[in-house]
Design a protein around this motif. Structure first.
Motif, PDB file in Angstrom:
ATOM      1  N   ARG A  85      23.316  24.706 -12.157  1.00  0.00           N
ATOM      2  CA  ARG A  85      24.099  25.264 -13.260  1.00  0.00           C
ATOM      3  C   ARG A  85      25.479  24.627 -13.312  1.00  0.00           C
ATOM      4  O   ARG A  85      25.941  24.009 -12.370  1.00  0.00           O
ATOM      5  N   ARG A  86      26.149  24.857 -14.437  1.00  0.00           N
ATOM      6  CA  ARG A  86      27.535  24.423 -14.551  1.00  0.00           C
ATOM      7  C   ARG A  86      28.407  25.416 -13.802  1.00  0.00           C
ATOM      8  O   ARG A  86      28.219  26.619 -13.888  1.00  0.00           O
ATOM      9  N   ARG A  87      29.394  24.904 -13.129  1.00  0.00           N
ATOM     10  CA  ARG A  87      30.283  25.775 -12.382  1.00  0.00           C
ATOM     11  C   ARG A  87      31.719  25.338 -12.563  1.00  0.00           C
ATOM     12  O   ARG A  87      32.000  24.185 -12.822  1.00  0.00           O
ATOM     13  N   GLY A  88      32.609  26.282 -12.404  1.00  0.00           N
ATOM     14  CA  GLY A  88      34.032  25.997 -12.344  1.00  0.00           C
ATOM     15  C   GLY A  88      34.587  25.355 -13.592  1.00  0.00           C
ATOM     16  O   GLY A  88      34.462  25.874 -14.696  1.00  0.00           O
ATOM     17  N   LEU A  89      35.200  24.198 -13.385  1.00  0.00           N
ATOM     18  CA  LEU A  89      35.890  23.496 -14.451  1.00  0.00           C
ATOM     19  C   LEU A  89      34.944  23.103 -15.587  1.00  0.00           C
ATOM     20  O   LEU A  89      35.311  23.176 -16.767  1.00  0.00           O
ATOM     21  N   ALA A  90      33.731  22.709 -15.265  1.00  0.00           N
ATOM     22  CA  ALA A  90      32.769  22.298 -16.293  1.00  0.00           C
ATOM     23  C   ALA A  90      32.449  23.449 -17.234  1.00  0.00           C
ATOM     24  O   ALA A  90      32.373  23.261 -18.451  1.00  0.00           O
ATOM     25  N   ALA A  91      32.289  24.638 -16.694  1.00  0.00           N
ATOM     26  CA  ALA A  91      31.991  25.794 -17.541  1.00  0.00           C
ATOM     27  C   ALA A  91      33.183  26.145 -18.429  1.00  0.00           C
ATOM     28  O   ALA A  91      33.017  26.477 -19.604  1.00  0.00           O
ATOM     29  N   VAL A  92      34.383  26.061 -17.879  1.00  0.00           N
ATOM     30  CA  VAL A  92      35.590  26.387 -18.650  1.00  0.00           C
ATOM     31  C   VAL A  92      35.806  25.375 -19.770  1.00  0.00           C
ATOM     32  O   VAL A  92      36.081  25.749 -20.913  1.00  0.00           O
ATOM     33  N   THR A  93      35.665  24.091 -19.462  1.00  0.00           N
ATOM     34  CA  THR A  93      35.888  23.086 -20.502  1.00  0.00           C
ATOM     35  C   THR A  93      34.794  23.117 -21.563  1.00  0.00           C
ATOM     36  O   THR A  93      35.067  22.885 -22.738  1.00  0.00           O
ATOM     37  N   THR A  94      33.573  23.421 -21.161  1.00  0.00           N
ATOM     38  CA  THR A  94      32.489  23.556 -22.135  1.00  0.00           C
ATOM     39  C   THR A  94      32.748  24.729 -23.073  1.00  0.00           C
ATOM     40  O   THR A  94      32.563  24.618 -24.290  1.00  0.00           O
ATOM     41  N   ALA A  95      33.195  25.845 -22.527  1.00  0.00           N
ATOM     42  CA  ALA A  95      33.522  27.006 -23.356  1.00  0.00           C
ATOM     43  C   ALA A  95      34.689  26.695 -24.291  1.00  0.00           C
ATOM     44  O   ALA A  95      34.675  27.080 -25.471  1.00  0.00           O
ATOM     45  N   GLY A  96      35.702  25.993 -23.791  1.00  0.00           N
ATOM     46  CA  GLY A  96      36.838  25.612 -24.636  1.00  0.00           C
ATOM     47  C   GLY A  96      36.426  24.688 -25.764  1.00  0.00           C
ATOM     48  O   GLY A  96      36.871  24.837 -26.908  1.00  0.00           O
ATOM     49  N   PHE A  97      35.567  23.716 -25.460  1.00  0.00           N
ATOM     50  CA  PHE A  97      35.080  22.810 -26.494  1.00  0.00           C
ATOM     51  C   PHE A  97      34.264  23.556 -27.536  1.00  0.00           C
ATOM     52  O   PHE A  97      34.418  23.328 -28.738  1.00  0.00           O
ATOM     53  N   THR A  98      33.401  24.472 -27.083  1.00  0.00           N
ATOM     54  CA  THR A  98      32.575  25.236 -28.018  1.00  0.00           C
ATOM     55  C   THR A  98      33.437  26.107 -28.920  1.00  0.00           C
ATOM     56  O   THR A  98      33.215  26.165 -30.133  1.00  0.00           O
ATOM     57  N   LEU A  99      34.425  26.770 -28.356  1.00  0.00           N
ATOM     58  CA  LEU A  99      35.327  27.601 -29.153  1.00  0.00           C
ATOM     59  C   LEU A  99      36.108  26.761 -30.165  1.00  0.00           C
ATOM     60  O   LEU A  99      36.250  27.156 -31.330  1.00  0.00           O
TER      61      LEU A  99
END
Length: 110
Positions: free
Chosen positions: A79-93
């Motif tokens: 799974r995505r963890r840490g920074l990858a999950a945060v940046t993915t969520a930021g990009f999606t938003l």
């Protein structure tokens, strides 16, 4: 029996049309408010410190680029963890906000 069904159909059509018109107005108003807030943030940031604004914009661009890369690359095992999950969520938003503004920001408020 046929007149009642026709009247009910016309009533349902009118309610649906009115609901869609109200939703369109609400989404357009929301898009104008978001666009105005983004413009205000940019103006206040630039008036506070142009150097920090450029540095912050560069950092935000790197974060969004990392999020886009994480979103569109072939997923690795796990799974995505840490920074990858945060940046993915930021990009999606950010992408959803851009889509909202693209579709509904047809206002002359600015």
């Amino acid at each position: 029996m046929g007149i009642r069904r026709a009247a009910k159909g016309v009533g349902d059509f009118l309610i649906e049309t009115l609901g869609e018109a109200v939703a369109e107005v609400v989404l357009s108003l929301l898009a104008c408010v978001v666009l105005g807030c983004l413009a205000l943030i940019a103006y206040l940031s630039w008036s506070f410190s142009p150097r920090l604004t450029i540095a912050g914009t560069g950092l935000l661009s790197l974060i969004l680029a990392h999020g886009a890369w994480q979103t569109f690359r072939t997923p690795a095992e796990g799974r995505r963890r840490g920074l990858a999950a945060v940046t993915t969520a930021g990009f999606t938003l950010t992408a959803l906000t851009a889509l909202l503004l693209l579709l509904y920001a047809r206002c002359d408020c600015l």
